[in-house]
Design a protein around this motif. Sequence first.
Motif, PDB file in Angstrom:
ATOM      1  N   PHE A 128     -29.952   5.237 -22.068  1.00 31.91           N
ATOM      2  CA  PHE A 128     -30.145   4.306 -23.180  1.00 31.91           C
ATOM      3  C   PHE A 128     -31.475   4.559 -23.875  1.00 31.91           C
ATOM      4  N   LEU A 129     -32.513   4.826 -23.096  1.00 32.18           N
ATOM      5  CA  LEU A 129     -33.815   5.096 -23.694  1.00 32.18           C
ATOM      6  C   LEU A 129     -33.809   6.403 -24.493  1.00 32.18           C
ATOM      7  N   ASP A 130     -33.058   7.384 -24.029  1.00 33.14           N
ATOM      8  CA  ASP A 130     -32.961   8.657 -24.752  1.00 33.14           C
ATOM      9  C   ASP A 130     -32.181   8.502 -26.059  1.00 33.14           C
ATOM     10  N   ASP A 131     -31.083   7.705 -25.998  1.00 39.72           N
ATOM     11  CA  ASP A 131     -30.241   7.503 -27.174  1.00 39.72           C
ATOM     12  C   ASP A 131     -29.483   6.187 -27.007  1.00 39.72           C
ATOM     13  N   PRO A 132     -29.980   5.101 -27.604  1.00 39.96           N
ATOM     14  CA  PRO A 132     -29.340   3.799 -27.427  1.00 39.96           C
ATOM     15  C   PRO A 132     -27.908   3.718 -27.958  1.00 39.96           C
ATOM     16  N   TYR A 133     -27.498   4.715 -28.731  1.00 43.69           N
ATOM     17  CA  TYR A 133     -26.161   4.693 -29.315  1.00 43.69           C
ATOM     18  C   TYR A 133     -25.140   5.475 -28.491  1.00 43.69           C
ATOM     19  N   THR A 134     -25.588   6.055 -27.399  1.00 43.31           N
ATOM     20  CA  THR A 134     -24.696   6.831 -26.540  1.00 43.31           C
ATOM     21  C   THR A 134     -24.636   6.194 -25.161  1.00 43.31           C
ATOM     22  N   GLU A 135     -23.438   5.981 -24.637  1.00 40.38           N
ATOM     23  CA  GLU A 135     -23.272   5.371 -23.317  1.00 40.38           C
ATOM     24  C   GLU A 135     -23.042   6.446 -22.257  1.00 40.38           C
ATOM     25  N   GLY A 191     -40.538  -7.192 -21.828  1.00 40.89           N
ATOM     26  CA  GLY A 191     -40.944  -7.981 -22.982  1.00 40.89           C
ATOM     27  C   GLY A 191     -40.081  -7.807 -24.208  1.00 40.89           C
ATOM     28  N   ILE A 192     -38.851  -7.300 -24.031  1.00 44.99           N
ATOM     29  CA  ILE A 192     -37.908  -7.131 -25.142  1.00 44.99           C
ATOM     30  C   ILE A 192     -36.776  -8.136 -24.938  1.00 44.99           C
ATOM     31  N   PRO A 193     -36.793  -9.283 -25.613  1.00 46.56           N
ATOM     32  CA  PRO A 193     -35.837 -10.357 -25.315  1.00 46.56           C
ATOM     33  C   PRO A 193     -34.511 -10.221 -26.055  1.00 46.56           C
ATOM     34  N   ASP A 194     -33.482 -10.864 -25.501  1.00 44.96           N
ATOM     35  CA  ASP A 194     -32.189 -11.075 -26.180  1.00 44.96           C
ATOM     36  C   ASP A 194     -31.601  -9.795 -26.757  1.00 44.96           C
ATOM     37  N   ALA A 195     -31.686  -8.706 -26.026  1.00 43.94           N
ATOM     38  CA  ALA A 195     -31.281  -7.408 -26.576  1.00 43.94           C
ATOM     39  C   ALA A 195     -29.786  -7.337 -26.870  1.00 43.94           C
ATOM     40  N   PHE A 196     -28.963  -8.016 -26.088  1.00 39.34           N
ATOM     41  CA  PHE A 196     -27.516  -7.922 -26.277  1.00 39.34           C
ATOM     42  C   PHE A 196     -27.068  -8.634 -27.542  1.00 39.34           C
ATOM     43  N   SER A 197     -27.772  -9.681 -27.923  1.00 36.48           N
ATOM     44  CA  SER A 197     -27.343 -10.504 -29.065  1.00 36.48           C
ATOM     45  C   SER A 197     -27.988 -10.098 -30.387  1.00 36.48           C
ATOM     46  N   ARG A 198     -28.898  -9.120 -30.368  1.00 38.37           N
ATOM     47  CA  ARG A 198     -29.573  -8.704 -31.596  1.00 38.37           C
ATOM     48  C   ARG A 198     -29.058  -7.345 -32.072  1.00 38.37           C
ATOM     49  N   PRO A 199     -29.273  -7.017 -33.337  1.00 43.39           N
ATOM     50  CA  PRO A 199     -28.858  -5.695 -33.842  1.00 43.39           C
ATOM     51  C   PRO A 199     -29.515  -4.578 -33.036  1.00 43.39           C
ATOM     52  N   LEU A 200     -28.742  -3.539 -32.732  1.00 39.51           N
ATOM     53  CA  LEU A 200     -29.251  -2.461 -31.900  1.00 39.51           C
ATOM     54  C   LEU A 200     -30.412  -1.739 -32.570  1.00 39.51           C
ATOM     55  N   ASP A 201     -30.386  -1.604 -33.888  1.00 36.36           N
ATOM     56  CA  ASP A 201     -31.505  -0.966 -34.587  1.00 36.36           C
ATOM     57  C   ASP A 201     -32.807  -1.721 -34.326  1.00 36.36           C
ATOM     58  N   GLU A 202     -32.729  -3.026 -34.314  1.00 36.03           N
ATOM     59  CA  GLU A 202     -33.917  -3.850 -34.079  1.00 36.03           C
ATOM     60  C   GLU A 202     -34.445  -3.660 -32.667  1.00 36.03           C
ATOM     61  N   VAL A 203     -33.517  -3.647 -31.695  1.00 36.25           N
ATOM     62  CA  VAL A 203     -33.915  -3.437 -30.304  1.00 36.25           C
ATOM     63  C   VAL A 203     -34.523  -2.050 -30.119  1.00 36.25           C
ATOM     64  N   THR A 204     -33.902  -1.057 -30.745  1.00 32.28           N
ATOM     65  CA  THR A 204     -34.378   0.316 -30.616  1.00 32.28           C
ATOM     66  C   THR A 204     -35.823   0.450 -31.089  1.00 32.28           C
ATOM     67  N   SER A 205     -36.182  -0.279 -32.123  1.00 29.33           N
ATOM     68  CA  SER A 205     -37.540  -0.192 -32.658  1.00 29.33           C
ATOM     69  C   SER A 205     -38.581  -0.755 -31.706  1.00 29.33           C
ATOM     70  N   GLU A 206     -38.154  -1.475 -30.655  1.00 32.23           N
ATOM     71  CA  GLU A 206     -39.077  -2.103 -29.711  1.00 32.23           C
ATOM     72  C   GLU A 206     -39.176  -1.367 -28.378  1.00 32.23           C
ATOM     73  N   TYR A 262     -24.375  -0.697 -22.248  1.00 31.70           N
ATOM     74  CA  TYR A 262     -25.448  -0.849 -21.261  1.00 31.70           C
ATOM     75  C   TYR A 262     -26.084  -2.230 -21.339  1.00 31.70           C
ATOM     76  N   LEU A 263     -26.167  -2.807 -22.524  1.00 32.42           N
ATOM     77  CA  LEU A 263     -26.804  -4.109 -22.683  1.00 32.42           C
ATOM     78  C   LEU A 263     -25.878  -5.278 -22.348  1.00 32.42           C
ATOM     79  N   ASN A 264     -24.618  -5.007 -22.106  1.00 30.88           N
ATOM     80  CA  ASN A 264     -23.681  -6.068 -21.734  1.00 30.88           C
ATOM     81  C   ASN A 264     -24.142  -6.744 -20.448  1.00 30.88           C
ATOM     82  N   PRO A 265     -24.087  -8.085 -20.377  1.00 31.07           N
ATOM     83  CA  PRO A 265     -24.505  -8.776 -19.146  1.00 31.07           C
ATOM     84  C   PRO A 265     -23.803  -8.283 -17.888  1.00 31.07           C
TER      85      PRO A 265
END
Length: 244
Positions: free
Chosen positions: A81-88, A113-128, A98-101
């Motif tokens: 996920f860290l290498d490519d958040p768009y590839t499982e 310190g990266i909250p609510d990753a499953f419910s937010r846009p993946l682009d936003e999470v990736t930037s953090e 991967y972010l599914n509960p």
Amino acid sequence: MRTYAIGDIHGHLDKLRGAHDLIAADRDAYGETEAPIVHVGDLVDRGPDSAGVIDYLMKGQQSGENWIVLRGNHDRMFLGFLDDPYTEDPILSAEVSYLNPRVGGEATLESYGIPDAFSRPLDEVTSELSAIPQSHRDWLARQPAYFPRGEAIFVHAGIRPGVAMEDQVEDDLLWIRKPFLTDPRDHGALIVHGHTNIKAATHYGNRLNLDSGAGYGHPLSTVVIEGSDAWLLTPEGRAELPRG
């Protein structure tokens, strides 16, 4: 030849520290302070402090502790996920990210310190994701998939029966269940593994399963192995694990 082993941790630093305390007590009772401690993988996901687990184990190794840390399928999914958040991970069901509960990756990112990753846009999470230290990523990527010692082979999920260790593939070592779990044959060594959640650590004769469900609120199993015999470590001391 003595070896200590700890099952799937899944982000529970408190349980990991407790497991090391049990090992310290066993060493006080039986000696042999140099015996290694093998952690059979799945350091991350589901529990509240995956970042703390990685930091604790990484710093322990750096300080000279004789700790072996194996890579589990959840650890591989985290790195992927860290290498490519768009590839499982290719073994993970396409319907479950991967972010599914159900997987628990959201809890891992929360620990950094990266909250609510499953419910937010993946682009936003990736930037953090820069919040995750490069030292953690590099250390986790260096951990081996299996570790042979004495009459045992330590691995996260198991092995492909009938295949020599040098010919095993990582997909099996990190993900296999059947046909490994249903194969009664002697594998040439006691296979000590986790990955498949059961009620309590169990010795099956040809394999020893340590995954007692720490990621689901159950205890983290800690054992001591001498030859192919094993004992569960408890606050009251050793409890023999009879061969099934």
